[in-house]
Design a protein around this motif. Structure first.
Motif, PDB file in Angstrom:
ATOM      1  N   GLU A  36       0.848  -1.189   0.000  1.00  0.00           N
ATOM      2  CA  GLU A  36       0.000   0.000   0.000  1.00  0.00           C
ATOM      3  C   GLU A  36       0.889   1.245   0.000  1.00  0.00           C
ATOM      4  N   SER A  38       2.177   4.967   0.753  1.00  0.00           N
ATOM      5  CA  SER A  38       2.008   5.801   1.944  1.00  0.00           C
ATOM      6  C   SER A  38       1.119   7.001   1.608  1.00  0.00           C
ATOM      7  N   ALA A  39       0.671   7.673   2.642  1.00  0.00           N
ATOM      8  CA  ALA A  39      -0.172   8.855   2.440  1.00  0.00           C
ATOM      9  C   ALA A  39       0.603   9.935   1.685  1.00  0.00           C
ATOM     10  N   ARG A  40       1.878  10.072   1.993  1.00  0.00           N
ATOM     11  CA  ARG A  40       2.706  11.063   1.305  1.00  0.00           C
ATOM     12  C   ARG A  40       2.837  10.718  -0.174  1.00  0.00           C
ATOM     13  N   ARG A  42       0.716   9.038  -1.977  1.00  0.00           N
ATOM     14  CA  ARG A  42      -0.572   9.311  -2.619  1.00  0.00           C
ATOM     15  C   ARG A  42      -0.751  10.809  -2.864  1.00  0.00           C
ATOM     16  N   MET A  43      -0.324  11.643  -1.913  1.00  0.00           N
ATOM     17  CA  MET A  43      -0.445  13.088  -2.079  1.00  0.00           C
ATOM     18  C   MET A  43       0.443  13.573  -3.234  1.00  0.00           C
ATOM     19  N   THR A  45       1.523  11.806  -5.772  1.00  0.00           N
ATOM     20  CA  THR A  45       0.962  11.303  -7.025  1.00  0.00           C
ATOM     21  C   THR A  45      -0.195  12.173  -7.487  1.00  0.00           C
ATOM     22  N   GLU A  46      -1.063  12.541  -6.577  1.00  0.00           N
ATOM     23  CA  GLU A  46      -2.201  13.385  -6.921  1.00  0.00           C
ATOM     24  C   GLU A  46      -1.737  14.770  -7.389  1.00  0.00           C
TER      25      GLU A  46
END
Length: 122
Positions: A36, A38-40, A42-43, A45-46
């Motif tokens: 999965e 990480s939140a960082r 994903r941020m 990538t967005e």
């Protein structure tokens, strides 16, 4: 129920065998499981996706790609890339324009004074 705890039946598997089973079954499953982000991640990538869409809109490519159902990606500036077809065609057309202008000047000079033009060639 007079305050006694119910008796827990003993398992038929020893603790050592159970530990070995857990280790053996966990190893390959852990390696094959998808990781999965990480939140960082994903941020980031967005943020990159949004920047890509904005750059594609500025290049005028967004509508075409959205209409075709493809993801929108901007073409990055190729500072180390080979020149694309448009750049090469523009450069080639500039060279041919210069050649044709030089030929036209030569023809005009020859038509105005053929003797002087022939003396330059000889």
């Amino acid at each position: 129920m007079n305050g006694e705890l119910p008796e827990i039946p003993e398992s038929s598997i020893s603790d050592e065998e159970w530990a070995r089973f857990q280790i053996e079954s966990e190893g390959p499953a852990r390696l094959a499981a998808p990781k999965e982000p990480s939140a960082r991640a994903r941020m980031v990538t967005e943020r990159l996706r949004l920047a890509d869409e904005q750059a594609a809109r500025q290049q005028g490519r967004a509508r075409r790609l959205v209409r075709r159902g493809r993801p929108v990606q901007a073409q990055p500036d190729g500072w180390r890339a080979w020149p694309d077809g448009q750049t090469r065609r523009a450069r080639r057309s500039r060279v041919w324009t210069f050649v044709w202008v030089a030929v036209a000047i030569g023809v005009v000079v020859f038509l105005l004074n053929p003797v002087a033009a022939l003396s330059w060639l000889v």
